[in-house]
Motif scaffolding. Sequence first.
Motif: not given
Length: 52
Positions: A24-27, A29-39
């Motif tokens: 996974l690219t850095r971008k 990872w950031i998008n996935l992390d945001r989705i997890v945090m919002i969830t």
Amino acid sequence: MLIKLSPILQVFARQKEEKKERPLTRKEWINLDRIVMITLVIAVIAGAIIFS
């Protein structure tokens, strides 16, 4: 006694070509992390409403 396998079971058969996984690219990872945090935030809010 021999049985015929239905075509539905062929979906679960092993693929002939192995898929090559790419890192996974850095971008991404950031998008996935945001989705997890919002969830997690939504789950905490829902839990607070349900258990209050």
